[in-house]
Design an enzyme around this catalytic site. Structure first.
Site, PDB file in Angstrom:
ATOM      1  N   ASP A  12       0.821  -1.211   0.000  1.00  0.00           N
ATOM      2  CA  ASP A  12       0.000   0.000   0.000  1.00  0.00           C
ATOM      3  C   ASP A  12       0.858   1.265   0.000  1.00  0.00           C
ATOM      4  O   ASP A  12       1.955   1.273   0.548  1.00  0.00           O
ATOM      5  CB  ASP A  12      -0.916  -0.019   1.231  1.00  0.00           C
ATOM      6  CG  ASP A  12      -2.034   0.997   1.114  1.00  0.00           C
ATOM      7  OD1 ASP A  12      -2.395   1.380  -0.024  1.00  0.00           O
ATOM      8  OD2 ASP A  12      -2.557   1.423   2.161  1.00  0.00           O
ATOM      9  N   GLY A  15      -0.048   5.261  -4.486  1.00  0.00           N
ATOM     10  CA  GLY A  15      -0.744   6.485  -4.906  1.00  0.00           C
ATOM     11  C   GLY A  15      -0.214   7.690  -4.148  1.00  0.00           C
ATOM     12  O   GLY A  15       0.099   8.727  -4.740  1.00  0.00           O
ATOM     13  N   TRP A  17       2.630   7.998  -2.620  1.00  0.00           N
ATOM     14  CA  TRP A  17       4.040   8.232  -2.992  1.00  0.00           C
ATOM     15  C   TRP A  17       4.100   9.109  -4.240  1.00  0.00           C
ATOM     16  O   TRP A  17       4.872  10.066  -4.319  1.00  0.00           O
ATOM     17  CB  TRP A  17       4.716   6.880  -3.240  1.00  0.00           C
ATOM     18  CG  TRP A  17       6.187   6.941  -3.506  1.00  0.00           C
ATOM     19  CD1 TRP A  17       7.195   6.836  -2.592  1.00  0.00           C
ATOM     20  CD2 TRP A  17       6.823   7.135  -4.782  1.00  0.00           C
ATOM     21  NE1 TRP A  17       8.421   6.938  -3.212  1.00  0.00           N
ATOM     22  CE2 TRP A  17       8.225   7.127  -4.555  1.00  0.00           C
ATOM     23  CE3 TRP A  17       6.357   7.322  -6.086  1.00  0.00           C
ATOM     24  CZ2 TRP A  17       9.148   7.282  -5.585  1.00  0.00           C
ATOM     25  CZ3 TRP A  17       7.285   7.485  -7.101  1.00  0.00           C
ATOM     26  CH2 TRP A  17       8.667   7.469  -6.849  1.00  0.00           C
ATOM     27  N   ARG A  25      -0.434   8.549 -10.687  1.00  0.00           N
ATOM     28  CA  ARG A  25      -0.492   7.385  -9.787  1.00  0.00           C
ATOM     29  C   ARG A  25       0.261   6.184 -10.355  1.00  0.00           C
ATOM     30  O   ARG A  25       0.894   5.438  -9.623  1.00  0.00           O
ATOM     31  CB  ARG A  25      -1.952   6.994  -9.519  1.00  0.00           C
ATOM     32  CG  ARG A  25      -2.711   8.013  -8.701  1.00  0.00           C
ATOM     33  CD  ARG A  25      -4.159   7.557  -8.500  1.00  0.00           C
ATOM     34  NE  ARG A  25      -4.225   6.279  -7.806  1.00  0.00           N
ATOM     35  CZ  ARG A  25      -4.184   6.153  -6.486  1.00  0.00           C
ATOM     36  NH1 ARG A  25      -4.085   7.212  -5.712  1.00  0.00           N
ATOM     37  NH2 ARG A  25      -4.257   4.958  -5.944  1.00  0.00           N
ATOM     38  N   HIS A  29       2.896   3.078  -8.972  1.00  0.00           N
ATOM     39  CA  HIS A  29       2.823   1.621  -9.147  1.00  0.00           C
ATOM     40  C   HIS A  29       4.110   1.093  -9.798  1.00  0.00           C
ATOM     41  O   HIS A  29       4.567  -0.001  -9.476  1.00  0.00           O
ATOM     42  CB  HIS A  29       1.601   1.246  -9.998  1.00  0.00           C
ATOM     43  CG  HIS A  29       0.291   1.613  -9.346  1.00  0.00           C
ATOM     44  ND1 HIS A  29       0.017   1.305  -8.033  1.00  0.00           N
ATOM     45  CD2 HIS A  29      -0.813   2.251  -9.819  1.00  0.00           C
ATOM     46  CE1 HIS A  29      -1.214   1.745  -7.733  1.00  0.00           C
ATOM     47  NE2 HIS A  29      -1.720   2.323  -8.800  1.00  0.00           N
ATOM     48  N   SER A  57      -7.119  -5.998  -6.043  1.00  0.00           N
ATOM     49  CA  SER A  57      -8.274  -6.573  -5.357  1.00  0.00           C
ATOM     50  C   SER A  57      -9.501  -6.542  -6.267  1.00  0.00           C
ATOM     51  O   SER A  57      -9.529  -5.804  -7.262  1.00  0.00           O
ATOM     52  CB  SER A  57      -8.568  -5.785  -4.079  1.00  0.00           C
ATOM     53  OG  SER A  57      -9.172  -4.550  -4.398  1.00  0.00           O
ATOM     54  N   GLU A  59     -12.054  -5.102  -5.631  1.00  0.00           N
ATOM     55  CA  GLU A  59     -12.581  -3.726  -5.522  1.00  0.00           C
ATOM     56  C   GLU A  59     -11.801  -2.753  -6.421  1.00  0.00           C
ATOM     57  O   GLU A  59     -12.297  -1.684  -6.757  1.00  0.00           O
ATOM     58  CB  GLU A  59     -12.498  -3.229  -4.068  1.00  0.00           C
ATOM     59  CG  GLU A  59     -13.483  -3.878  -3.103  1.00  0.00           C
ATOM     60  CD  GLU A  59     -13.001  -5.218  -2.542  1.00  0.00           C
ATOM     61  OE1 GLU A  59     -11.790  -5.514  -2.652  1.00  0.00           O
ATOM     62  OE2 GLU A  59     -13.843  -5.972  -2.017  1.00  0.00           O
ATOM     63  N   ASN A  60     -10.578  -3.099  -6.796  1.00  0.00           N
ATOM     64  CA  ASN A  60      -9.722  -2.168  -7.544  1.00  0.00           C
ATOM     65  C   ASN A  60     -10.227  -1.851  -8.952  1.00  0.00           C
ATOM     66  O   ASN A  60      -9.784  -0.880  -9.572  1.00  0.00           O
ATOM     67  CB  ASN A  60      -8.275  -2.671  -7.615  1.00  0.00           C
ATOM     68  CG  ASN A  60      -7.505  -2.528  -6.327  1.00  0.00           C
ATOM     69  OD1 ASN A  60      -6.565  -3.270  -6.038  1.00  0.00           O
ATOM     70  ND2 ASN A  60      -7.889  -1.572  -5.491  1.00  0.00           N
ATOM     71  N   TRP A  61     -11.204  -2.634  -9.473  1.00  0.00           N
ATOM     72  CA  TRP A  61     -11.771  -2.325 -10.796  1.00  0.00           C
ATOM     73  C   TRP A  61     -12.471  -0.977 -10.784  1.00  0.00           C
ATOM     74  O   TRP A  61     -12.715  -0.383 -11.834  1.00  0.00           O
ATOM     75  CB  TRP A  61     -12.779  -3.403 -11.229  1.00  0.00           C
ATOM     76  CG  TRP A  61     -12.190  -4.770 -11.422  1.00  0.00           C
ATOM     77  CD1 TRP A  61     -12.365  -5.842 -10.594  1.00  0.00           C
ATOM     78  CD2 TRP A  61     -11.363  -5.228 -12.503  1.00  0.00           C
ATOM     79  NE1 TRP A  61     -11.674  -6.933 -11.088  1.00  0.00           N
ATOM     80  CE2 TRP A  61     -11.064  -6.590 -12.261  1.00  0.00           C
ATOM     81  CE3 TRP A  61     -10.840  -4.627 -13.652  1.00  0.00           C
ATOM     82  CZ2 TRP A  61     -10.268  -7.353 -13.109  1.00  0.00           C
ATOM     83  CZ3 TRP A  61     -10.047  -5.387 -14.497  1.00  0.00           C
ATOM     84  CH2 TRP A  61      -9.775  -6.734 -14.228  1.00  0.00           C
ATOM     85  N   ARG A  63     -11.316   1.752  -9.832  1.00  0.00           N
ATOM     86  CA  ARG A  63     -10.368   2.845 -10.093  1.00  0.00           C
ATOM     87  C   ARG A  63     -10.484   3.306 -11.548  1.00  0.00           C
ATOM     88  O   ARG A  63     -11.018   2.585 -12.385  1.00  0.00           O
ATOM     89  CB  ARG A  63      -8.948   2.366  -9.799  1.00  0.00           C
ATOM     90  CG  ARG A  63      -8.780   2.064  -8.328  1.00  0.00           C
ATOM     91  CD  ARG A  63      -7.348   1.843  -7.951  1.00  0.00           C
ATOM     92  NE  ARG A  63      -7.256   1.635  -6.516  1.00  0.00           N
ATOM     93  CZ  ARG A  63      -6.175   1.820  -5.786  1.00  0.00           C
ATOM     94  NH1 ARG A  63      -5.060   2.213  -6.359  1.00  0.00           N
ATOM     95  NH2 ARG A  63      -6.175   1.618  -4.488  1.00  0.00           N
TER      96      ARG A  63
HETATM   97  C1  FPP Z   1      -1.976   0.007  -3.454  1.00  0.00           C
HETATM   98  O1  FPP Z   1      -1.536   1.342  -3.441  1.00  0.00           O
HETATM   99  C2  FPP Z   1      -1.299  -0.749  -4.497  1.00  0.00           C
HETATM  100  C3  FPP Z   1      -1.916  -1.369  -5.531  1.00  0.00           C
HETATM  101  C4  FPP Z   1      -3.387  -1.330  -5.699  1.00  0.00           C
HETATM  102  C5  FPP Z   1      -1.167  -2.057  -6.598  1.00  0.00           C
HETATM  103  C6  FPP Z   1      -0.049  -2.927  -6.167  1.00  0.00           C
HETATM  104  C7  FPP Z   1       0.645  -3.369  -7.381  1.00  0.00           C
HETATM  105  C8  FPP Z   1       1.956  -3.264  -7.604  1.00  0.00           C
HETATM  106  C9  FPP Z   1       2.929  -2.795  -6.593  1.00  0.00           C
HETATM  107  C10 FPP Z   1       2.428  -3.655  -8.956  1.00  0.00           C
HETATM  108  C11 FPP Z   1       3.450  -4.714  -8.953  1.00  0.00           C
HETATM  109  C12 FPP Z   1       2.922  -6.043  -8.629  1.00  0.00           C
HETATM  110  C13 FPP Z   1       3.484  -7.184  -9.079  1.00  0.00           C
HETATM  111  C14 FPP Z   1       2.947  -8.484  -8.631  1.00  0.00           C
HETATM  112  C15 FPP Z   1       4.619  -7.179 -10.033  1.00  0.00           C
HETATM  113  P1  FPP Z   1      -2.581   2.521  -3.584  1.00  0.00           P
HETATM  114  O2  FPP Z   1      -2.614   2.936  -5.003  1.00  0.00           O
HETATM  115  O3  FPP Z   1      -3.885   2.110  -2.982  1.00  0.00           O
HETATM  116  O4  FPP Z   1      -1.883   3.615  -2.692  1.00  0.00           O
HETATM  117  P2  FPP Z   1      -2.582   4.786  -1.868  1.00  0.00           P
HETATM  118  O5  FPP Z   1      -3.276   4.119  -0.699  1.00  0.00           O
HETATM  119  O6  FPP Z   1      -1.441   5.616  -1.440  1.00  0.00           O
HETATM  120  O7  FPP Z   1      -3.519   5.473  -2.814  1.00  0.00           O
END
Ligand code: FPP
Length: 241
Positions: A12, A15, A17, A25, A29, A57, A59-61, A63
């Site tokens: 986590d 975003g 960062w 965003r 990633h 997840s 739920e991530n769809w 986004r």
């Molecule tokens: C959550 O951060 C992160 C994700 C939804 C994506 C995680 C995926 C990767 C790190 C890509 C690499 C994966 C592999 C298996 C190679 P967020 O965007 O929710 O952060 P925020 O809470 O700061 O908004």
């Protein structure tokens, strides 16, 4: 130091960062995927047997479509680039989730990665994608119900073990530790069935900044905890305290 057999990570903070740097965003990633590589290699090096990472997840769809497509492309690229090194390190690759709903090319990459590394005996990397803890339990219930209707299973014999065996990756033991960078104290629908007795470690570091030292810190916090699995603490003489 006791090394946890299974380390599960909620990656986590990508975003935030990116936002802190005025970047899109997806840039968070991209840096996050470099942190994933560092964390996976560190787990392997330290002697962890199973490493699960929460990549996407159910739920991530919700986004923005650009972010979703960017993530799918990034994950596929990362897998295709890194599978050789994983294989060389004798690691096994698996993916868990509703994989059949993912883009075809990603499904193919997963299948190739899984088949190629199936005979390896080192660490197992488990990528959770299009994954939800409730969805997994619902899917397991459906699988068992189908068997019962087909007359292959007596309803009365359903127990916790059988539900565990009907989950996406029953060969993976429950996590010993769940590491959540990004500072939030939430489980976010992650491995709900499997984390019943896992130790939860939240670290303030955002995922793209995650380094081996953070993993070591999480493992030393885990070592300072006393796991009782619902039982009582006993001292060396086995007396109840
Ligand atoms: C959550 O951060 C992160 C994700 C939804 C994506 C995680 C995926 C990767 C790190 C890509 C690499 C994966 C592999 C298996 C190679 P967020 O965007 O929710 O952060 P925020 O809470 O700061 O908004």
């Amino acid at each position: 130091m006791k090394i946890p057999g299974h380390v599960a990570i909620i990656m986590d903070g990508n975003g935030r960062w990116a936002q802190q740097r005025g970047l899109p965003r997806i840039q968070g990633h991209i840096e996050g995927s470099k942190a994933t590589k560092r964390a996976v290699l560190a787990c392997d090096d330290i002697g962890v047997k199973y490493c699960s990472v929460y990549a996407f997840s159910v739920e991530n769809w919700k986004r923005p479509v650009q972010e979703v497509e960017g993530l799918m492309t990034l994950i596929e690229k990362a897998l295709r680039t890194e599978i050789d090194e994983l294989h060389e390190k004798n690691c096994r690759f698996i993916a868990s989730g509703r994989l059949e709903e993912l883009p075809e090319t990603l499904q193919q990459a997963f299948q190739e990665g899984r088949e190629r590394t199936a005979g390896n005996t080192g660490m197992t990397l488990n990528v959770l994608i299009n994954y939800g803890g409730r969805a997994e339990i619902a899917d397991a219930a459906k699988r068992l119900a189908r068997k019962a209707i087909a007359g292959e299973l007596d309803l009365e014999t359903i127990d916790e073990d059988m539900i565990g065996q009907a989950l996406y990756s029953p060969e993976v033991p429950d996590p010993d530790i769940v590491v959540r960078p990004g500072g939030e104290f939430r489980i976010s629908n992650f491995l709900l069935w499997e984390v019943a007795y896992s130790e939860f470690v939240v670290l303030p570091v955002l995922w793209p900044d995650f380094r081996r030292e953070h993993l070591v810190e999480a493992i030393s916090i885990y070592n300072s905890r006393e796991r009782r699995f619902g039982g009582l603490v006993r001292d060396e003489d086995d007396r109840q305290l």
